[in-house]
Design a protein around this motif. Sequence first.
Motif, PDB file in Angstrom:
ATOM      1  N   UNK A  46      40.051 -31.110  42.684  1.00  0.00           N
ATOM      2  CA  UNK A  46      40.783 -30.483  41.592  1.00  0.00           C
ATOM      3  C   UNK A  46      40.466 -28.998  41.458  1.00  0.00           C
ATOM      4  N   UNK A  47      39.279 -28.595  41.896  1.00  0.00           N
ATOM      5  CA  UNK A  47      38.902 -27.188  41.818  1.00  0.00           C
ATOM      6  C   UNK A  47      39.624 -26.325  42.842  1.00  0.00           C
ATOM      7  N   UNK A  48      40.219 -26.963  43.865  1.00  0.00           N
ATOM      8  CA  UNK A  48      40.788 -26.190  44.967  1.00  0.00           C
ATOM      9  C   UNK A  48      42.277 -26.425  45.193  1.00  0.00           C
ATOM     10  N   UNK A  49      42.872 -27.398  44.499  1.00  0.00           N
ATOM     11  CA  UNK A  49      44.255 -27.770  44.787  1.00  0.00           C
ATOM     12  C   UNK A  49      45.069 -27.783  43.497  1.00  0.00           C
ATOM     13  N   UNK A  50      46.267 -27.220  43.557  1.00  0.00           N
ATOM     14  CA  UNK A  50      47.161 -27.173  42.406  1.00  0.00           C
ATOM     15  C   UNK A  50      48.054 -28.417  42.373  1.00  0.00           C
ATOM     16  N   UNK A  51      47.417 -29.565  42.318  1.00  0.00           N
ATOM     17  CA  UNK A  51      48.104 -30.846  42.166  1.00  0.00           C
ATOM     18  C   UNK A  51      47.303 -31.652  41.161  1.00  0.00           C
ATOM     19  N   UNK A  52      47.996 -32.231  40.185  1.00  0.00           N
ATOM     20  CA  UNK A  52      47.286 -33.004  39.169  1.00  0.00           C
ATOM     21  C   UNK A  52      46.981 -34.415  39.656  1.00  0.00           C
ATOM     22  N   UNK A  53      46.295 -35.168  38.814  1.00  0.00           N
ATOM     23  CA  UNK A  53      45.595 -36.385  39.231  1.00  0.00           C
ATOM     24  C   UNK A  53      46.247 -37.653  38.690  1.00  0.00           C
ATOM     25  N   UNK A  54      46.346 -38.647  39.571  1.00  0.00           N
ATOM     26  CA  UNK A  54      46.554 -40.030  39.128  1.00  0.00           C
ATOM     27  C   UNK A  54      45.182 -40.626  38.864  1.00  0.00           C
ATOM     28  N   UNK A  55      44.894 -40.928  37.616  1.00  0.00           N
ATOM     29  CA  UNK A  55      43.640 -41.601  37.300  1.00  0.00           C
ATOM     30  C   UNK A  55      43.832 -43.093  37.504  1.00  0.00           C
ATOM     31  N   UNK A  56      43.043 -43.663  38.406  1.00  0.00           N
ATOM     32  CA  UNK A  56      43.072 -45.099  38.670  1.00  0.00           C
ATOM     33  C   UNK A  56      41.744 -45.676  38.209  1.00  0.00           C
ATOM     34  N   UNK A  57      41.778 -46.449  37.122  1.00  0.00           N
ATOM     35  CA  UNK A  57      40.540 -46.944  36.536  1.00  0.00           C
ATOM     36  C   UNK A  57      39.782 -47.865  37.484  1.00  0.00           C
ATOM     37  N   UNK A  58      40.504 -48.674  38.249  1.00  0.00           N
ATOM     38  CA  UNK A  58      39.845 -49.606  39.157  1.00  0.00           C
ATOM     39  C   UNK A  58      39.155 -48.919  40.305  1.00  0.00           C
ATOM     40  N   UNK A  59      39.836 -47.989  40.947  1.00  0.00           N
ATOM     41  CA  UNK A  59      39.232 -47.300  42.086  1.00  0.00           C
ATOM     42  C   UNK A  59      38.101 -46.380  41.647  1.00  0.00           C
ATOM     43  N   UNK A  60      38.188 -45.863  40.430  1.00  0.00           N
ATOM     44  CA  UNK A  60      37.080 -45.063  39.917  1.00  0.00           C
ATOM     45  C   UNK A  60      35.842 -45.927  39.714  1.00  0.00           C
ATOM     46  N   UNK A  61      36.019 -47.140  39.207  1.00  0.00           N
ATOM     47  CA  UNK A  61      34.880 -48.030  39.010  1.00  0.00           C
ATOM     48  C   UNK A  61      34.258 -48.444  40.337  1.00  0.00           C
ATOM     49  N   UNK A  62      35.069 -48.601  41.382  1.00  0.00           N
ATOM     50  CA  UNK A  62      34.513 -48.900  42.702  1.00  0.00           C
ATOM     51  C   UNK A  62      33.564 -47.790  43.139  1.00  0.00           C
ATOM     52  N   UNK A  63      33.911 -46.554  42.795  1.00  0.00           N
ATOM     53  CA  UNK A  63      33.114 -45.393  43.204  1.00  0.00           C
ATOM     54  C   UNK A  63      32.070 -45.012  42.159  1.00  0.00           C
ATOM     55  N   UNK A  64      31.698 -45.958  41.295  1.00  0.00           N
ATOM     56  CA  UNK A  64      30.666 -45.752  40.267  1.00  0.00           C
ATOM     57  C   UNK A  64      31.055 -44.702  39.242  1.00  0.00           C
ATOM     58  N   UNK A  65      32.346 -44.487  39.040  1.00  0.00           N
ATOM     59  CA  UNK A  65      32.797 -43.584  37.998  1.00  0.00           C
ATOM     60  C   UNK A  65      32.990 -44.314  36.679  1.00  0.00           C
ATOM     61  N   UNK A  66      33.149 -43.545  35.618  1.00  0.00           N
ATOM     62  CA  UNK A  66      33.348 -44.064  34.272  1.00  0.00           C
ATOM     63  C   UNK A  66      34.716 -43.600  33.784  1.00  0.00           C
ATOM     64  N   UNK A  67      35.667 -44.527  33.557  1.00  0.00           N
ATOM     65  CA  UNK A  67      37.004 -44.099  33.147  1.00  0.00           C
ATOM     66  C   UNK A  67      37.035 -43.263  31.874  1.00  0.00           C
TER      67      UNK A  67
END
Length: 305
Positions: free
Chosen positions: A179-200
Amino acid sequence: MKATVAGAPVSFGVFEMTPEGAATVSADQLLEVLADAGYGGVDLGPVGFLGRDADLRARLSRFGLELAGGWVQLPFSDDEAFEASLPSLHDALRVFSDAAEAGPGRLPLPTLADDGSVARRARPGRGDDVDPLPDPAWERLFANTERAAGIVRAAGFEPTFHHHAGTFVESPEEIDRFLAHVDVDLTLDTGHLLIADGDPLDAVARWGDRINHLHLKDVDLAELGRVLSSGGGMTEVWSSGSFVAFGQGDLDLAGVMDAIEARGFDGWVVVEQDVLNAPDVAIDAFRTARGDDQRVNRAALRPWV
């Protein structure tokens, strides 16, 4: 909330990883379930699954649904492979244009995603340990994503980028870098974030101003942990039943939706309960079970949208 709720073929076992020769729910059967449950849209699924041209428009119109988005996976970090993959992007955009010809209330978002690697798909959520991306490859990923985004915008659509387990943009740190380098916004995927130890919830606070598309999944973290600790890859995750109906897993759905609503989100909320059905599945029972889950999922979102 001004958002519109969509379902997805992947919740019925229909996506690019569906086993060759496996029985699948038909497009009409899938759309009938979604329409009856009160969804306003549907994700594309494999290009052509919902039809093309007038057939696609007629099918969507018949069920009162609009196209929400669709998966376009490209090898962004490899210049030669990326160039070779561009016809698939143009083909998908033609289908988006087919769907949008009737003037929908909300345009679909072509959903760009990285292709990742075999090593990363085999160890989802641990990609930086098993297959770190060198800095020059990151630069190629940034440049090629910008190029793909330009193609999408030239076709009249706004792109979104899907972080995804098994790709080179899966962890919170990798999403930050992207996100710091690309002018494209994000699809937040709660499931794939949890796989990667992220917190929705942290994700909404961290990237909320850049989230233009939402993929909602509930996850049975105990089952997911069992699959990953036993060495399972993405195929095993999809086959395991780790993605469950809302309320049956560990996602703080109310917390995520309240936080998204507070941000003034006005876009597509796509319910995805990824499932990879076995080749010998009893398709009628499978369709009934998937339909029951999607009715539960739609009802769970009623307090917000």
